[in-house]
Design a protein around this motif. Structure first.
Motif, short mmCIF file in Angstrom:
data_model
loop_
_atom_site.label_atom_id
_atom_site.label_comp_id
_atom_site.label_asym_id
_atom_site.label_seq_id
_atom_site.Cartn_x
_atom_site.Cartn_y
_atom_site.Cartn_z
N UNK A 1 -57.27 47.65 13.80
CA UNK A 1 -56.50 48.55 14.65
C UNK A 1 -55.55 49.35 13.76
N UNK A 2 -55.04 50.45 14.29
CA UNK A 2 -54.09 51.28 13.55
C UNK A 2 -52.67 50.84 13.89
N UNK A 3 -51.85 50.61 12.84
CA UNK A 3 -50.49 50.13 13.05
C UNK A 3 -49.41 51.10 12.64
N UNK A 4 -49.80 52.29 12.18
CA UNK A 4 -48.81 53.31 11.83
C UNK A 4 -47.79 52.84 10.82
N UNK A 5 -46.51 52.94 11.18
CA UNK A 5 -45.42 52.53 10.29
C UNK A 5 -44.95 51.11 10.54
N UNK A 6 -45.62 50.42 11.46
CA UNK A 6 -45.27 49.03 11.71
C UNK A 6 -44.15 48.82 12.70
N UNK A 7 -43.68 49.89 13.34
CA UNK A 7 -42.67 49.71 14.38
C UNK A 7 -43.32 49.01 15.58
N UNK B 1 -40.50 47.26 5.12
CA UNK B 1 -40.85 45.87 5.41
C UNK B 1 -41.44 45.69 6.81
N UNK B 2 -41.67 46.79 7.52
CA UNK B 2 -42.10 46.68 8.92
C UNK B 2 -43.53 46.16 9.07
N UNK B 3 -44.28 46.07 7.97
CA UNK B 3 -45.60 45.46 8.06
C UNK B 3 -45.49 44.00 8.51
N UNK B 4 -44.32 43.40 8.28
CA UNK B 4 -44.13 42.02 8.69
C UNK B 4 -44.15 41.87 10.22
N UNK B 5 -43.93 42.96 10.94
CA UNK B 5 -44.03 42.91 12.40
C UNK B 5 -45.44 42.56 12.84
N UNK B 6 -46.44 43.02 12.06
CA UNK B 6 -47.82 42.67 12.38
C UNK B 6 -48.03 41.17 12.26
N UNK B 7 -47.43 40.58 11.23
CA UNK B 7 -47.51 39.13 11.05
C UNK B 7 -46.84 38.41 12.23
N UNK B 8 -45.67 38.90 12.62
CA UNK B 8 -44.93 38.28 13.73
C UNK B 8 -45.75 38.30 15.02
N UNK B 9 -46.52 39.38 15.21
CA UNK B 9 -47.30 39.54 16.44
C UNK B 9 -48.67 38.88 16.36
N UNK B 10 -48.94 38.16 15.26
CA UNK B 10 -50.16 37.36 15.19
C UNK B 10 -51.34 37.99 14.47
N UNK B 11 -51.12 39.07 13.74
CA UNK B 11 -52.23 39.69 13.00
C UNK B 11 -52.72 38.75 11.90
#
Length: 587
Positions: A150-156, A178-188
């Motif tokens: 999926x596309x995550x843009x800037x990670x917001x 560091x917003x790529x870590x939001x993907x980790x938080x959401x279970x990516x």
């Protein structure tokens, strides 16, 4: 006529006022001090040294080093660089030899993404694994049914609204902080970064975790980045099969030494001038290291100066490997030559001066320091005072004289005694990142004698990124630094050495400890430890700051503030050796 009369009256007035000003100015200039000067013979050599700096030759070396793909220690480009250095120095007729050692590095075995389009067409893309999260290299292989992209843009968080993040791989902009870590938080499951038009070292620093969490992060080429963006814009989600493999391995590395022994030796001690030749990047396979190559490129050309103007003492030019692996090459060198370090009463043919170069092209400002961030000291002033006479001579005699010779101001800071320029205390140079060099290793072992010359007041913008390329260098700043370094280095290595060195294995505030360790597992029957080994065992060894010193850890290159970090893959029997530990420190 009225206007003419006014002009006639004013003109003499102007002449009368101007002439005294000219006379006064001339008097002031005649009375101004001329500043320090050098003896005529030395001034002649210094002038020639300034003129001998060859920017074209230095840039040629840099361009070659930056063309090798990756000079990350242990990667193919690293070994090509080593051979190149050896060949150049041998062509000068210097006495050249190599010193081999082993170092543990994260070796990428490649990554691949196979994307399946809705019509069944498959597209294969090469990807590049990022540095491990702490010690976890994050290997991954998709299940037989594949993964969802999926596309995550800037990670917001709003970029993920309505998207199946949990269990998917997220494709996103590298410049997302560091917003790529939001993907980790959401279970990516992991993140795939697209190549930006440009990036910075700070962005790279944010792309690894300081915990060993298995979260793959991959990097795409510019062309594949454009393709995958277009596909996800069109299809929203894609099915893909991802494979990424990176592991810690032990590789051979080489320090390269070129010795020049002048026809007539006046000073008994040996001086070392050094630079490292490996490079680093958050993407190990993409470490062109153009700015990393500036120091070693200058070191390759420097012997020409001393061959034309023989110095008073023997000089070793040393190209170090393993700079980004906890100064591994520097520690191996000092361990091998510990008994060659000068001491009270033993100076003939001994190492007494050790200079390291660490330069970038972001700025022309230079700084000289002794104590960096690799080792910490209880009593730093006791080290600084050793250099008092040398530093005073360099900054208050030689630098003003050199400015007079070359006809321009020299931008250089004394970070040893923090005395130059005179306004240093109110406006010290800006150092946004920790600084460390091989000269600090010599300083720790000898309690003196180690000096580093760095480019200061700069962000080192592209260093440690795939964008540290030749085209992103500023040749003019390289030229301005080189024109100062050539005469400065010649002057320093010819200075009498008046400080004392104390190469002790164990002392109150310095030393050289070698730790021999064995992995073990507790045996409840014998109530003691049995030797333990495992093919995937990894040991991280790091120094904690001394009491009262704050510190932090940088995940990108596994090093600590005020203390080093080394990742070690043990021997097959579970044993390992760590060299260059500081006495009275916690590890």
């Amino acid at each position: 006529m009225r206007s003419s009369c006014i002009w006639i009256r004013i003109l003499p007035l102007i002449i009368v006022i101007t002439l005294p000003l000219i006379l006064v100015t001339g008097t002031l200039q005649a009375q101004a001090p001329t500043g320090p000067t050098l003896p005529p013979d030395l001034a002649s050599v210094v002038t020639d040294a300034y003129r001998m700096f060859n920017l074209t030759a230095v840039l040629k070396h840099i361009e070659y080093f930056a063309s090798l793909g990756s000079r990350f220690t242990g990667y193919p480009g690293f070994y090509k660089a080593a051979e190149y250095i050896k060949n150049v120095w041998e062509s000068y007729g210097l006495d050249v030899w190599t010193e081999e050692f082993e170092v543990t590095i994260p070796m990428s075995k490649g990554a691949e993404i196979v994307i399946e389009l809705p019509n069944g067409t498959r597209i294969t893309m090469r990807a590049y694994p990022l540095m491990p999260n702490y010690v976890n290299p994050c290997p991954y292989e998709s299940p037989p049914e594949g993964d969802i992209l999926i596309w995550g843009g800037n990670g917001y968080f709003e970029d993920f609204t309505g998207k199946p993040v949990n269990g998917s791989f997220v494709v996103m902009d590298f410049n997302c902080r560091w917003y790529w870590e939001n993907a980790l938080i959401l279970g990516a499951k992991g993140v795939i970064f697209t190549t930006p038009s440009i990036t910075t070292r700070i962005e790279a620093e944010w792309k690894a975790l300081a915990i060993p969490y298995n979260f793959p992060r991959l990097y795409l080429s510019k062309g594949d980045s454009i393709t995958i963006r277009k596909l996800l814009y069109r299809y929203k989600t894609l099915r893909a099969w991802i494979k990424s493999d990176m592991e810690w391995i032990r590789v051979k590395a080489y320090n390269i030494i070129a010795a020049y022994r002048p026809p007539e030796i006046v000073e008994p001690e040996i001086a070392v001038i050094s630079a490292y030749y490996d490079a680093f990047s958050i993407v190990p396979e993409l470490a062109p290291g153009a700015s990393d190559a500036i120091g070693i490129a200058m070191l390759l050309e420097l012997p020409k100066l001393f061959l034309k103007h023989p110095p008073k003492r023997e000089i070793w030019f040393v190209a170090f490997a393993g700079h980004y692996q906890g100064l591994k090459g520097g520690r191996e060198f000092i361990d091998r030559h510990f008994d060659d370090i000068a001491s009270m009463g033993k100076r003939q043919g001994k190492l007494a001066l050790f200079i390291s170069l660490d330069l970038v092209s972001d700025n022309q400002d230079l700084a000289m320091y002794a104590i960096g961030n690799f080792y910490s000291y209880f009593y730093p002033e006791s080290i600084r005072v050793k250099f008092a006479s040398m530093i005073s001579n360099i900054f208050y005699t030689f630098i003003p004289a050199l400015e007079s010779i070359i006809g321009r101001n020299i931008h250089i800071f004394d970070e040893v005694a923090q005395s130059y320029p005179p306004w240093y205390s109110t406006s010290p140079p800006y150092e946004p990142f920790i600084k460390f060099s091989e000269a600090e290793v010599f300083l720790e072992a000898a309690y003196g004698g180690g000096l580093t010359i760095i480019t200061t007041n700069c962000l080192r913008m592209y260093r440690e990124t795939p964008f540290d390329t030749f085209r992103n260098l500023n040749p003019e700043n390289i030229k301005l630094q080189g024109e100062v370094l050539w005469p400065l280095l010649y002057y320093i290595v010819n200075m009498p050495i008046t400080y004392d060195l104390r190469p002790f294995r164990y002392s109150a505030d310095h030393g050289w400890i070698i730790a021999k360790l064995q992995l073990g597992i507790y045996n409840t029957t014998t109530r003691w430890y049995d030797n333990f080994t495992h093919p995937d065992a990894i040991v991280m060894f790091y120094q904690q700051p001394l009491a009262g010193a704050a510190g932090f850890m940088s995940a990108i290159n596994l090093r600590a503030f005020l203390g080093f970090i080394e990742v070690i893959k043990p021997n097959p029997d579970g044993s390992l050796v760590v060299k260059g530990l500081k006495p009275m420190s916690n590890y």
